[in-house]
Design a protein around this motif. Structure first.
Motif, PDB file in Angstrom:
ATOM      1  N   SER A   1      15.613  28.430  41.582  1.00 49.77           N
ATOM      2  CA  SER A   1      16.579  27.344  41.368  1.00 49.77           C
ATOM      3  C   SER A   1      17.853  27.822  40.689  1.00 49.77           C
ATOM      4  N   THR A   2      17.840  29.002  40.072  1.00 49.42           N
ATOM      5  CA  THR A   2      19.042  29.527  39.412  1.00 49.42           C
ATOM      6  C   THR A   2      19.807  30.506  40.299  1.00 49.42           C
ATOM      7  N   SER A   3      19.327  30.721  41.515  1.00 55.12           N
ATOM      8  CA  SER A   3      19.966  31.680  42.417  1.00 55.12           C
ATOM      9  C   SER A   3      21.322  31.158  42.901  1.00 55.12           C
ATOM     10  N   ILE A   4      22.307  32.048  42.925  1.00 59.16           N
ATOM     11  CA  ILE A   4      23.671  31.679  43.322  1.00 59.16           C
ATOM     12  C   ILE A   4      23.791  31.677  44.842  1.00 59.16           C
ATOM     13  N   GLU A   5      24.327  30.607  45.404  1.00 60.09           N
ATOM     14  CA  GLU A   5      24.489  30.508  46.855  1.00 60.09           C
ATOM     15  C   GLU A   5      25.802  31.151  47.286  1.00 60.09           C
ATOM     16  N   GLN A   6      25.913  32.438  47.043  1.00 58.28           N
ATOM     17  CA  GLN A   6      27.064  33.228  47.477  1.00 58.28           C
ATOM     18  C   GLN A   6      26.565  34.598  47.916  1.00 58.28           C
ATOM     19  N   PRO A   7      27.286  35.243  48.830  1.00 56.15           N
ATOM     20  CA  PRO A   7      26.877  36.592  49.233  1.00 56.15           C
ATOM     21  C   PRO A   7      27.045  37.583  48.088  1.00 56.15           C
ATOM     22  N   VAL A   8      26.282  38.658  48.141  1.00 53.90           N
ATOM     23  CA  VAL A   8      26.410  39.712  47.145  1.00 53.90           C
ATOM     24  C   VAL A   8      27.786  40.361  47.299  1.00 53.90           C
ATOM     25  N   PRO A   9      28.523  40.562  46.205  1.00 52.04           N
ATOM     26  CA  PRO A   9      29.799  41.288  46.315  1.00 52.04           C
ATOM     27  C   PRO A   9      29.582  42.653  46.975  1.00 52.04           C
ATOM     28  N   ASP A  10      30.605  43.189  47.611  1.00 54.71           N
ATOM     29  CA  ASP A  10      30.466  44.448  48.346  1.00 54.71           C
ATOM     30  C   ASP A  10      30.437  45.626  47.371  1.00 54.71           C
ATOM     31  N   VAL A  11      29.293  45.771  46.727  1.00 52.17           N
ATOM     32  CA  VAL A  11      29.159  46.795  45.698  1.00 52.17           C
ATOM     33  C   VAL A  11      29.093  48.198  46.292  1.00 52.17           C
ATOM     34  N   VAL A  12      28.585  48.325  47.512  1.00 47.89           N
ATOM     35  CA  VAL A  12      28.453  49.658  48.115  1.00 47.89           C
ATOM     36  C   VAL A  12      29.828  50.247  48.432  1.00 47.89           C
ATOM     37  N   THR A  13      30.702  49.465  49.025  1.00 50.33           N
ATOM     38  CA  THR A  13      32.060  49.955  49.304  1.00 50.33           C
ATOM     39  C   THR A  13      32.768  50.323  48.009  1.00 50.33           C
ATOM     40  N   ALA A  14      32.602  49.485  46.974  1.00 49.71           N
ATOM     41  CA  ALA A  14      33.224  49.772  45.677  1.00 49.71           C
ATOM     42  C   ALA A  14      32.710  51.084  45.106  1.00 49.71           C
ATOM     43  N   ALA A  15      31.408  51.336  45.259  1.00 50.97           N
ATOM     44  CA  ALA A  15      30.822  52.566  44.729  1.00 50.97           C
ATOM     45  C   ALA A  15      31.264  53.795  45.513  1.00 50.97           C
ATOM     46  N   ARG A  16      31.565  53.606  46.790  1.00 52.98           N
ATOM     47  CA  ARG A  16      32.019  54.747  47.606  1.00 52.98           C
ATOM     48  C   ARG A  16      33.507  55.030  47.389  1.00 52.98           C
ATOM     49  N   ASN A  17      34.234  54.063  46.849  1.00 53.28           N
ATOM     50  CA  ASN A  17      35.686  54.201  46.709  1.00 53.28           C
ATOM     51  C   ASN A  17      36.139  53.918  45.281  1.00 53.28           C
ATOM     52  N   GLY A  18      35.486  54.546  44.326  1.00 55.50           N
ATOM     53  CA  GLY A  18      35.817  54.329  42.931  1.00 55.50           C
ATOM     54  C   GLY A  18      37.269  54.663  42.619  1.00 55.50           C
ATOM     55  N   ASP A  19      37.954  53.733  41.975  1.00 56.88           N
ATOM     56  CA  ASP A  19      39.371  53.923  41.661  1.00 56.88           C
ATOM     57  C   ASP A  19      39.762  52.912  40.596  1.00 56.88           C
ATOM     58  N   VAL A  20      40.422  53.378  39.538  1.00 60.37           N
ATOM     59  CA  VAL A  20      40.831  52.454  38.471  1.00 60.37           C
ATOM     60  C   VAL A  20      42.344  52.334  38.369  1.00 60.37           C
ATOM     61  N   ALA A  21      43.066  52.940  39.284  1.00 58.69           N
ATOM     62  CA  ALA A  21      44.532  52.888  39.229  1.00 58.69           C
ATOM     63  C   ALA A  21      45.006  51.430  39.252  1.00 58.69           C
ATOM     64  N   GLY A  22      45.824  51.058  38.263  1.00 55.27           N
ATOM     65  CA  GLY A  22      46.365  49.709  38.180  1.00 55.27           C
ATOM     66  C   GLY A  22      45.442  48.689  37.553  1.00 55.27           C
ATOM     67  N   LEU A  23      44.218  49.090  37.228  1.00 56.46           N
ATOM     68  CA  LEU A  23      43.263  48.160  36.623  1.00 56.46           C
ATOM     69  C   LEU A  23      43.577  47.993  35.131  1.00 56.46           C
ATOM     70  N   ARG A  24      43.415  46.787  34.637  1.00 52.71           N
ATOM     71  CA  ARG A  24      43.577  46.532  33.198  1.00 52.71           C
ATOM     72  C   ARG A  24      42.194  46.557  32.545  1.00 52.71           C
ATOM     73  N   VAL A  25      42.025  47.447  31.589  1.00 58.37           N
ATOM     74  CA  VAL A  25      40.742  47.656  30.922  1.00 58.37           C
ATOM     75  C   VAL A  25      40.866  47.240  29.462  1.00 58.37           C
ATOM     76  N   GLY A  26      39.968  46.370  29.018  1.00 59.96           N
ATOM     77  CA  GLY A  26      39.979  45.916  27.630  1.00 59.96           C
ATOM     78  C   GLY A  26      38.900  46.604  26.816  1.00 59.96           C
ATOM     79  N   VAL A  27      39.287  47.185  25.691  1.00 62.43           N
ATOM     80  CA  VAL A  27      38.337  47.801  24.768  1.00 62.43           C
ATOM     81  C   VAL A  27      37.970  46.759  23.719  1.00 62.43           C
ATOM     82  N   VAL A  28      36.701  46.428  23.608  1.00 65.95           N
ATOM     83  CA  VAL A  28      36.266  45.353  22.712  1.00 65.95           C
ATOM     84  C   VAL A  28      36.336  45.821  21.254  1.00 65.95           C
ATOM     85  N   LYS A  29      37.203  45.194  20.507  1.00 66.75           N
ATOM     86  CA  LYS A  29      37.461  45.575  19.113  1.00 66.75           C
ATOM     87  C   LYS A  29      36.210  45.478  18.248  1.00 66.75           C
ATOM     88  N   GLU A  30      35.388  44.465  18.494  1.00 67.86           N
ATOM     89  CA  GLU A  30      34.242  44.194  17.615  1.00 67.86           C
ATOM     90  C   GLU A  30      33.103  45.197  17.756  1.00 67.86           C
TER      91      GLU A  30
END
Length: 497
Positions: free
Chosen positions: A239-268
């Motif tokens: 009953s808690t399952s999300i009715e959406q497709p799984v994000p395309d994690v495989v393509t993301a893993a094959r094409n790792g790239d952080v250029a232009g990404l905003r990354v937040g370092v958690v102060k706490e």
């Protein structure tokens, strides 16, 4: 032939599909590795030798007939002993379910079988997933393959140890407060907590229903993505399952790239209680993100400092309710059923004999927090803090694409060091708990060895709900950059068993 246990899951699948090796050869190699080292590691509670070889033969027959094989067909996997598995013992690391044989498969297990993944067996864990070290298993602790005198993380230390010791290229874990990510961090592997509801909980023995989440454990980011894609997706049985497709994690893993990404370092997530070498390796990795083209900013999430307290009211409260089903009346252990005790006495005697100290501690804490007169003061207040934590995440993700922090405050500690100090043990999950309370996605990737003790350090990456692909994008980029600097995967520095 090269040692088949040293291949990645992706490499193994490719070699099986091409006919270079057979699935049976791969399964036999991993079973032999288990025979050789698991007496020392104790990663497995049950090895399903017959079932694994039967499935491997089935994969080979499909290939021989020219049938199309899935992306992980024939690849071995170890499954945390929290998932019901038809015909195979499921103990949840507890004496109260010792010898129980489920009559059905959890959805995760069913999907593994449908994808022709070869299940090697069930891995050790803290009883009912309650712990941060796998010392709370009723069947004894698991050792960390980097140093067998140290913990492999918890509660899924058996899964992380099996992957680290090359007993399996993949494993399934569960993460209620960090139990996939924290073991990954202290063993130098990759562990992912998908978005809550992104992987079915059906057939997963419940600890804390609003927090529990299944996910992949692996030696590489791509392998984790391949396993995630197999087990993820909507399930009408949950009953808690999300009715959406799984994000395309495989393509993301094959094409790792952080250029232009905003990354937040958690102060706490730094300061008192954090090992200097852990912070050093994390800071170096943050600098590496800058070099790879990411924009790095500091982000404050003040409610995160209250997450540990909130978690240890919400999780025990839910566990008190969930574990009420273990009453000696329906299945599992039964003590005192000799005709001289009432049903209530049999239940009490069974729970006394069947539950370990940590489970009893959390059941009592949760029962108290839910009791009349205390519900609003404790459980109700904790849920309000949970809302504040969720809002902190929402504000942070309005400014950045992902958040990063240490996965754990320290490296793996010696077995027994914190056994008599529950509070010290609970602090191991300090950085991971907020993501469970909010339900968003998080990953731990290796970021080096701490200079003080030469043990692995993990970097935690956190993404918004249903943005799991961002984890893999950042994780893959860091993995490639780190390995280019080190000249090899981190696990190659682990001592041989």
């Amino acid at each position: 032939m090269a040692d088949l246990t040293r291949l990645t899951a992706a490499e193994t699948a490719e070699r099986i599909a091409s006919g270079d090796v057979t699935a049976v050869e791969v399964a036999e190699a991993h079973l032999a590795r288990i025979d050789a080292v698991d007496e020392k590691v104790h990663a497995f509670l049950y090895v399903d030798r017959e079932g694994a070889l039967a499935k491997a033969r089935e994969v080979d027959e499909k290939r021989a007939r020219g049938e199309r094989l899935g992306p992980l067909a024939g690849v071995p996997v170890a499954v945390k002993d929290l998932f019901t598995t038809e015909g195979v013992p499921t103990t949840v690391g507890s004496k109260i379910l010792e010898g129980w044989i489920p009559p059905y498969d959890a959805t995760v297990v069913r999907r593994l079988k449908e994808a022709d993944v070869v299940i090697l067996g069930k891995t050790n864990m803290d009883e009912f997933a309650m712990g941060s070290s796998t010392e709370n298993s009723a069947y004894g602790p698991t050792g960390n393959p980097w140093d067998l005198t140290r913990i492999p993380g918890g509660s899924g230390g058996g899964s992380s140890a099996a992957v680290t010791a090359y007993e399996a290229p993949l494993a399934i874990g569960t993460d209620t407060g960090g139990s996939i990510r924290q073991p990954a961090a202290v063993t130098g592997t990759v562990g992912v907590k998908p978005t809550y509801g992104g992987v079915s909980r059906y057939g997963m023995v419940a600890f804390s229903s609003s927090l529990d989440q299944a996910g992949p454990c692996a030696r590489t980011v791509l392998d984790a993505a391949l396993l995630h894609s197999v087990i993820g997706g909507h399930d009408e049985l949950d009953s808690t399952s999300i009715e959406q497709p799984v994000p395309d994690v495989v393509t993301a893993a094959r094409n790792g790239d952080v250029a232009g990404l905003r990354v937040g370092v958690v102060k706490e997530f730094r300061g008192e209680g954090y090992q200097a070498g852990v912070l050093q390796r994390v800071d170096e990795t943050v600098e590496l993100l800058r070099e790879l083209g990411a924009e790095v900013v500091e982000v404050s999430c003040p409610s995160f400092t209250k997450a540990l307290a909130a978690y240890y009211l919400i999780a025990p409260s839910e566990c008190s309710s969930n574990l009420a089903r273990f009453d000696a009346m329906r299945y599992g252990l039964r003590v005192g059923d000799d005709g001289t005790h009432s049903a209530e006495e049999v239940t009490a005697l069974t729970r006394e004999a069947g539950f370990g100290d940590e489970v009893k501690r959390r059941v009592m804490l949760g029962t108290y927090a839910l009791s009349s007169g205390y519900y609003d003061a404790y459980y109700g207040s904790a849920q309000k803090v949970r809302t504040l934590i969720t809002r902190d995440f929402e504000r942070a993700f309005g400014e950045v694409d992902v958040l990063v922090s240490p996965t754990t405050p320290t490296t793996a500690f010696p077995i027994g060091e914190r056994a008599d100090d529950p509070m010290a043990m609970y602090l191991a999950d300090l950085c991971t708990i907020p993501s469970n309370l909010a339900g968003n996605a998080a990953m731990s990737v290796p970021c080096g060895l701490a200079p003080e003790d030469g043990l692995p350090v993990g970097l935690q990456i956190v993404a918004p709900a249903m943005a799991d692909d961002r984890l893999y994008r950042v994780g893959a980029a860091l993995e490639a950059a780190h390995q280019a600097r080190w000249g090899h995967p981190l696990l190659e520095e682990a001592p041989s068993l």
